[in-house]
Design a protein around this motif. Structure first.
Motif: not given
Length: 309
Positions: A114-116, A118-121
């Motif tokens: 999910q963090p990835i 969030d950065r690259v939707p």
């Protein structure tokens, strides 16, 4: 019947039910995709035929090329040259494309941290584009080679027979069928990632809610706005692909991709990369008008969870 038999039957029934739940949306996307190909194929072929011919001959006169093709070989062998190969390619493509377009983004969305995301939707869309492009390039390259040869040949003839006779056996024939594989793979990666990114961005810009259905005017706007970056970014790669796969490709087939780009630029300038862009724009717009509402429907029915779009 013992308790174990009842339990086994219950597990079997559950397996069959789950199988149907998985296969039903796959079959639906395949059926819709093939129907879309059949409906749009005649017009799509004319756009593709003369776009390819303009790229091969560097002649932007659609009227002149149309009349020359008709006078030389008539309607079916002239105007619709390569139609049988195009039909095979398009029906086959639509058969596997739509399940991949709908379900692969869902897979990547679930697997990526999910963090990835969030950065690259839109990363799941980019990875989907690369996956489809690599798969499609290898599978369809021989069909594209034959289609391009049929569309650019000056005299009507059996392309496969001609290639076999002039390629010196099976090894040369196979190599010829996969001519332009590298540029086709590059073109497909650029094309798919570009299309899925802009299609996703533009469609959900117009939607008030992920579950909302696009209106007709929104479909038109989405199609136009998706077509413009496709022409600007993808057309140069498509033009080079044609140079590798057309009938008279002796000057290009042994070049590297970089040298092919340099050769076109030195001889024709920037305009050489955008030969046939008008036909390609009309073709892409026509395709997008059919594809956008289908993509929106199938994605709402079987694609990503609505709350994550």
């Amino acid at each position: 019947m013992g308790l174990n038999d009842v339990n086994n039957m219950s597990e079997t029934t559950q397996w069959i039910y789950k199988g149907k739940e998985i296969l039903k949306p796959v079959f639906e996307t395949q059926l819709v995709g093939m129907s879309r190909a059949v409906i749009g194929l005649p017009m799509d072929h004319i756009f593709d035929r003369f776009k390819t011919l303009i790229q091969a001959q560097q002649n932007n006169s659609f009227r002149q090329l149309f009349l020359e093709s008709y006078r030389r070989n008539g309607i079916f062998r002239g105007i619709f040259a390569g139609f049988s190969s195009q039909m095979t390619i398009q029906i086959f493509k639509q058969y596997y494309r739509w399940p991949m377009m709908i379900f692969i983004p869902k897979f990547f969305k679930e697997q990526l941290p999910q963090p990835i995301m969030d950065r690259v939707p839109t990363l799941h869309k980019a990875l989907t584009g690369v996956t489809i492009a690599l798969f499609e390039s290898f599978i369809t390259c021989p069909f594209e080679r034959v289609k391009c040869q049929l569309m650019t040949q000056t005299e009507s003839k059996s392309v496969l027979k001609y290639m076999w006779q002039h390629d010196g056996g099976l090894k040369g024939f196979t190599r010829d069928l996969f001519t332009g594989m590298e540029i086709m793979m590059l073109k497909q990666v650029v094309s798919w990632t570009n299309y899925l990114y802009w299609d996703h961005k533009v469609r959900y810009y117009f939607k008030q809610h992920p579950q909302s259905q696009l209106r007709i005017e929104q479909i038109v706007f989405c199609s136009v706005l998706t077509a413009i970056p496709n022409i600007l970014i993808v057309q140069p790669f498509d033009s080079i692909k044609t140079q590798f796969q057309m009938e008279n490709n002796q000057q290009f087939k042994n070049l590297t991709i970089w040298n092919a780009f340099k050769k076109v630029y030195q001889e024709k300038g920037i305009s050489g990369f955008y030969a046939g862009w008008q036909m390609r724009f009309c073709q892409f717009l026509f395709q997008a008008l059919l594809t956008t509402p289908i993509m929106d429907y199938l994605e709402r029915q079987h694609g990503l969870p609505l709350e994550t779009l």
